[in-house]
Scaffold this active site. Structure first.
Site, PDB file in Angstrom:
ATOM      1  N   ASP A  16       4.513  13.863   8.905  1.00  0.00           N
ATOM      2  CA  ASP A  16       4.408  13.590   7.754  1.00  0.00           C
ATOM      3  C   ASP A  16       4.606  14.627   7.371  1.00  0.00           C
ATOM      4  O   ASP A  16       5.689  14.709   5.843  1.00  0.00           O
ATOM      5  CB  ASP A  16       3.532  11.958   7.513  1.00  0.00           C
ATOM      6  CG  ASP A  16       4.124  11.098   8.582  1.00  0.00           C
ATOM      7  OD1 ASP A  16       4.777  11.783   9.628  1.00  0.00           O
ATOM      8  OD2 ASP A  16       4.431   9.941   8.248  1.00  0.00           O
ATOM      9  N   THR A  33       6.437   2.087   3.800  1.00  0.00           N
ATOM     10  CA  THR A  33       5.316   0.906   3.121  1.00  0.00           C
ATOM     11  C   THR A  33       6.258   0.592   2.037  1.00  0.00           C
ATOM     12  O   THR A  33       6.681  -0.308   1.748  1.00  0.00           O
ATOM     13  CB  THR A  33       4.125   1.435   2.639  1.00  0.00           C
ATOM     14  OG1 THR A  33       3.596   2.282   4.132  1.00  0.00           O
ATOM     15  CG2 THR A  33       3.426  -0.121   2.753  1.00  0.00           C
TER      16      THR A  33
HETATM   17  P1  ADP Z   1       4.443   5.151   2.035  1.00  0.00           P
HETATM   18  O1  ADP Z   1       4.728   5.024   3.884  1.00  0.00           O
HETATM   19  O2  ADP Z   1       5.415   4.582   1.401  1.00  0.00           O
HETATM   20  O3  ADP Z   1       4.925   6.440   2.049  1.00  0.00           O
HETATM   21  P2  ADP Z   1       2.124   5.233   1.537  1.00  0.00           P
HETATM   22  O4  ADP Z   1       0.646   4.549   2.066  1.00  0.00           O
HETATM   23  O5  ADP Z   1       1.863   6.666   1.999  1.00  0.00           O
HETATM   24  O6  ADP Z   1       2.872   4.546   1.568  1.00  0.00           O
HETATM   25  O7  ADP Z   1       1.742   5.581  -0.075  1.00  0.00           O
HETATM   26  C1  ADP Z   1       2.515   5.689  -0.804  1.00  0.00           C
HETATM   27  C2  ADP Z   1       2.442   5.068  -2.469  1.00  0.00           C
HETATM   28  O8  ADP Z   1       0.882   6.162  -2.863  1.00  0.00           O
HETATM   29  C3  ADP Z   1       3.537   6.277  -3.269  1.00  0.00           C
HETATM   30  O9  ADP Z   1       3.958   5.733  -4.771  1.00  0.00           O
HETATM   31  C4  ADP Z   1       1.835   7.645  -3.827  1.00  0.00           C
HETATM   32  O10 ADP Z   1       2.815   8.456  -4.992  1.00  0.00           O
HETATM   33  C5  ADP Z   1       0.765   7.184  -3.977  1.00  0.00           C
HETATM   34  N1  ADP Z   1      -0.040   7.761  -4.698  1.00  0.00           N
HETATM   35  C6  ADP Z   1      -0.424   8.661  -3.275  1.00  0.00           C
HETATM   36  N2  ADP Z   1      -1.639   9.239  -3.942  1.00  0.00           N
HETATM   37  C7  ADP Z   1      -2.134   8.306  -4.996  1.00  0.00           C
HETATM   38  C8  ADP Z   1      -3.075   8.571  -5.555  1.00  0.00           C
HETATM   39  N3  ADP Z   1      -4.252   9.613  -5.997  1.00  0.00           N
HETATM   40  N4  ADP Z   1      -3.054   8.224  -7.509  1.00  0.00           N
HETATM   41  C9  ADP Z   1      -2.147   6.954  -7.020  1.00  0.00           C
HETATM   42  N5  ADP Z   1      -1.142   6.851  -6.191  1.00  0.00           N
HETATM   43  C10 ADP Z   1      -0.921   7.901  -5.451  1.00  0.00           C
END
Ligand code: ADP
Ligand code: MG
Length: 537
Positions: free
Chosen positions: A382, A102
Site C-alpha cells: 500500500d 476504511t
Molecule cells: P485507511 O484504510 O482509511 O487508510 P487507516 O487505518 O490507515 O485507514 O487510517 C488512516 C487515518 O489515520 C488517516 O486519516 C490518517 O491521517 C490517520 N493517521 C495516521 N497516522 C496518524 C497519526 N500519527 N496521528 C493521527 N492520525 C493519523
C-alpha cells in the site's frame, strides 16, 4: 409480437411468486442504509494508528490478523446486496489508490446516517444525491488547493503514515525508508508501479533485515545442485518453451529388440541434449523458462556451468525481462544477441537474487511469523502505491483529520451558495467529514467531541493543517508533526464514499425474487427478508 414477448419476460419480476418480497420507498431506504451503516460500523474501530486489529477466521480455519479495511471486508462473508456494494467500493478504493479504504467506508456510513436525518424531514432523495455530488466535487477541488509540495522528507513521512496501525509498527522507520528507496529507483519511469516494484516475503529473521534489491529475488532452486548460483555479469536467456527430449521423439514407436539398440536411442537423446546445452552455453550463463526443463537437460546444462530455472510464473518472467533487459524467446535458435539479457546472480537466505541495470526493484521483507510478514507485505505494498502516486503528482496533504476538518469548514461556506434543498445535503456532507477526526480521537481513547471542537478552533484561527496527533492526543499542525497523506487517496476516498451513498439513496424499490430458482432454500427468506438483511454480522 415483440412487445408481448418483452412483457412476458419482465412479468416474473412484478408478479411476485410465493416467498418473494418487495419493500418500497422509505422502508427500502431504511433497510439499505442500515446495512451500509453496519459495514461501516464493522471497520470503524480499525481507523488510524490506534485502531484495533480484527482476527478473521475463515471457514477453512485460516486466520488473518489485520487492521486493513479491505482485507476485513473481503474476508467477511457479507450476504447482503447493499453491504456488498459498500465492500465493492472499498475494493475499488484499494485498487485505484492502495489506501484509504476504511476512511471511504466510514465516511459513506456517515453520509448515509446524515441522509436519513434529511429524509426524515421529507426531503426527496434526489435533492440529497444532487447536493452530495456537488459537495464531493467541491471538496476534491479544495483538497487540491490545500495540498503542499511532496518533498523527499514528506514522502518519507507519507510512507510511515500509510503503514501506521499495523504490525509494521515494529520497524516502521526502516520500512518507510525502503519504500522511498524503491519508489525513488522507479522515479523516471511512467510504467505502472506494480510492474516496477515487487515484494518477496520471507518468514524468519528480523524485520530490520528487510531490504531493497535492484532486480528480482526469487524463491527458486536451481534445477541441478551442480549449477552455479553466483554469477556476475551473466548473460541471461529467457525462454517460454521447454527444454528436453522432444515430444515427437519420445512418442515415436521405436521397437527395441536388443540392448544395444536401446543404448543407441538413449545415446542419441543424450547427444541431442548435450548439443542443445552447449548451444545454450554459447549464448548464455543462465537460462530461465516458464516451461519444464527435464533432468537430462539440467544435467548437461550443469556440466556446461549454466544455471537453469524452470516452471517460472509468467509474471516472474515478465519481471525478469525488465530486470535483465532480455526478451522472452521460444528457442535458443531464435535468440539474437539483443534478446539475451544481463544480470548478476547470487544466493542469499535461500533466495536467488537476479540484479540488473534497470528501474525494477524487489522489496525483500522479513518477519518472525507468517502473520507478521503478511501484514508487513500488505502495508508495504500500500505504501509503495501511495508514495509513488504522490511522488508523481508532486503533492501531499496533512493527515490526522486535518483535511477533513478544513474541507468541512469550507463546505459549510460553500453551502450558503447552494440553492434549495440541496443546501441541506451540502451541509450534511460537511458534517459527515468530521467523522474522520472524531473516529481517530475515539479510537485513541480521547473525547471525540472535544477533539473536533479544538480542531475547528485551530482551523478557524488559520491553521489549515491542524490535525489530531494520535500519539499525544493533542491538536498539532499535521505537516509539522510528520503525519502526511496522499491527495489522490483522500480524493478517491471522498468520491468513493459519495458514489456508494448516492447509489444506495437512489434505490426506492427492493424486489427480492424469494425462492425463485433457488433450490434448497426450503424455509423461504430468512427472518427480516431481503437476502438475509436481518442476519448481517
Ligand atoms: P485507511 O484504510 O482509511 O487508510 P487507516 O487505518 O490507515 O485507514 O487510517 C488512516 C487515518 O489515520 C488517516 O486519516 C490518517 O491521517 C490517520 N493517521 C495516521 N497516522 C496518524 C497519526 N500519527 N496521528 C493521527 N492520525 C493519523
Ligand atoms: Mg491506511
Amino acid at each position: 409480437m415483440a412487445d408481448e414477448g418483452d412483457q412476458l419476460q419482465s412479468q416474473p419480476l412484478l408478479v411476485l411468486n410465493e416467498g418473494a418480497e418487495r419493500v418500497k420507498d422509505r422502508d427500502a431506504q431504511e433497510l439499505n442504509i442500515t446495512a451500509a451503516k453496519q459495514v461501516a460500523e464493522a471497520v470503524r474501530t480499525t481507523l488510524g494508528p490506534n485502531g484495533m486489529d480484527k482476527m478473521l477466521v475463515e471457514s477453512g480455519g485460516d486466520i488473518t490478523i489485520t487492521n486493513d479495511g479491505v482485507t476485513i471486508l473481503e474476508t467477511m462473508d457479507v450476504d447482503n446486496p447493499t453491504a456488498e456494494m459498500v465492500v465493492e467500493i472499498a475494493k475499488t478504493q484499494e485498487e485505484e489508490s492502495g489506501d484509504g479504504t476504511t476512511t471511504a467506508v466510514v465516511v459513506a456510513g456517515e453520509l448515509l446516517k446524515k441522509a436519513e436525518e434529511i429524509l426524515d424531514q421529507n426531503v426527496h432523495p434526489s435533492a440529497i444525491v444532487g447536493g452530495y455530488r456537488k459537495a464531493s466535487e467541491r471538496a476534491r477541488n479544495e483538497l487540491d488547493e490545500l495540498a503542499v509540495e511532496a518533498t523527499e522528507e514528506r514522502l518519507l513521512q507519507l510512507a510511515k503514515t500509510a503503514m501506521t496501525g499495523r504490525n509494521t509498527d515494529l520497524d516502521r522507520d526502516h520500512l518507510a525508508e525502503l519504500v522511498l528507496e524503491a519508489v525513488t529507483e522507479t522515479r523516471d519511469s511512467n510504467e505502472p508501479i506494480e510492474e516496477l516494484v515487487r515484494t518477496e516475503a520471507l518468514t524468519g529473521g528480523d524485520v530490520a533485515d528487510s531490504h531493497v534489491v535492484k532486480g528480482a529475488a526469487l524463491d527458486e532452486d536451481p534445477g541441478n545442485q551442480d549449477m552455479p548460483t553466483e554469477l556476475s555479469d551473466a548473460k541471461v536467456l529467457l525462454l517460454d518453451e521447454e527444454i528436453g527430449v522432444e515430444e515427437t521423439e519420445a512418442d515415436a514407436n521405436v521397437s527395441i529388440d536388443d540392448p544395444t539398440q536401446l543404448q543407441e536411442v538413449l545415446g542419441s537423446e543424450e547427444k541431442l541434449m548435450k548439443e542443445k546445452a552447449s548451444e545454450i552455453a554459447e549464448l548464455a550463463d543462465a537460462v530461465f523458462s516458464t516451461e519444464d526443463i527435464d533432468d537430462l537437460a539440467h544435467y548437461y546444462l550443469a556440466r556446461q556451468n549454466v544455471l537453469a530455472l524452470d516452471d517460472l510464473d509468467t509474471s516472474d518472467m515478465e519481471f525478469l525481462s525488465r530486470v535483465t533487459g532480455g526478451g522472452v524467446v521460444s528457442s535458443p535458435e531464435d535468440a539474437s544477441s539483443t534478446d539475451v539479457g544481463e544480470a548478476s546472480i547470487r544466493t542469499e537466505n535461500e533466495l536467488l537474487y537476479i540484479e540488473g541495470d534497470s528501474d525494477a526493484v524487489t522489496l525483500v521483507l522479513r518477519g518472525g511469523t507468517d502473520h507478521v510478514v503478511a501484514e508487513i507485505e500488505r502495508g508495504v505494498k500500500d505504501a509503495v502505491a501511495v508514495v509513488s502516486r504522490a511522488a508523481r503528482d508532486g503533492k501531499v496533504v496533512g493527515g490526522g483529520g486535518a483535511p477533513e476538518i478544513e474541507l468541512s469548514l469550507r463546505l459549510r461556506d460553500y453551502a450558503e451558495s447552494v440553492e434549495g434543498r440541496e443546501q441541506l445535503a451540502v451541509e450534511a456532507f460537511a458534517d459527515a467529514l468530521d467523522v474522520v477526526p472524531r473516529t481517530l480521537a475515539g479510537n485513541s481513547g480521547d473525547d471525540p467531541i472535544d477533539a473536533v471542537v479544538e480542531l475547528r478552533n485551530a482551523h478557524e484561527e488559520g491553521d489549515n493543517h491542524a490535525g489530531f496527533d494520535a500519539d499525544t492526543a493533542e491538536v498539532k499542525n499535521a505537516l509539522e508533526d510528520g503525519v502526511v497523506e496522499s491527495v489522490a487517496v483522500k480524493q478517491q476516498a471522498i468520491s468513493s464514499a459519495e458514489e456508494v451513498s448516492n447509489m444506495i439513496l437512489r434505490i426506492d424499490d427492493i424486489i427480492s425474487a424469494g425462492d425463485l430458482g433457488d433450490e434448497g432454500g426450503g424455509g423461504g427468506p430468512p427472518a427480516g427478508g431481503m437476502g438475509g438483511l436481518g442476519g448481517m454480522m
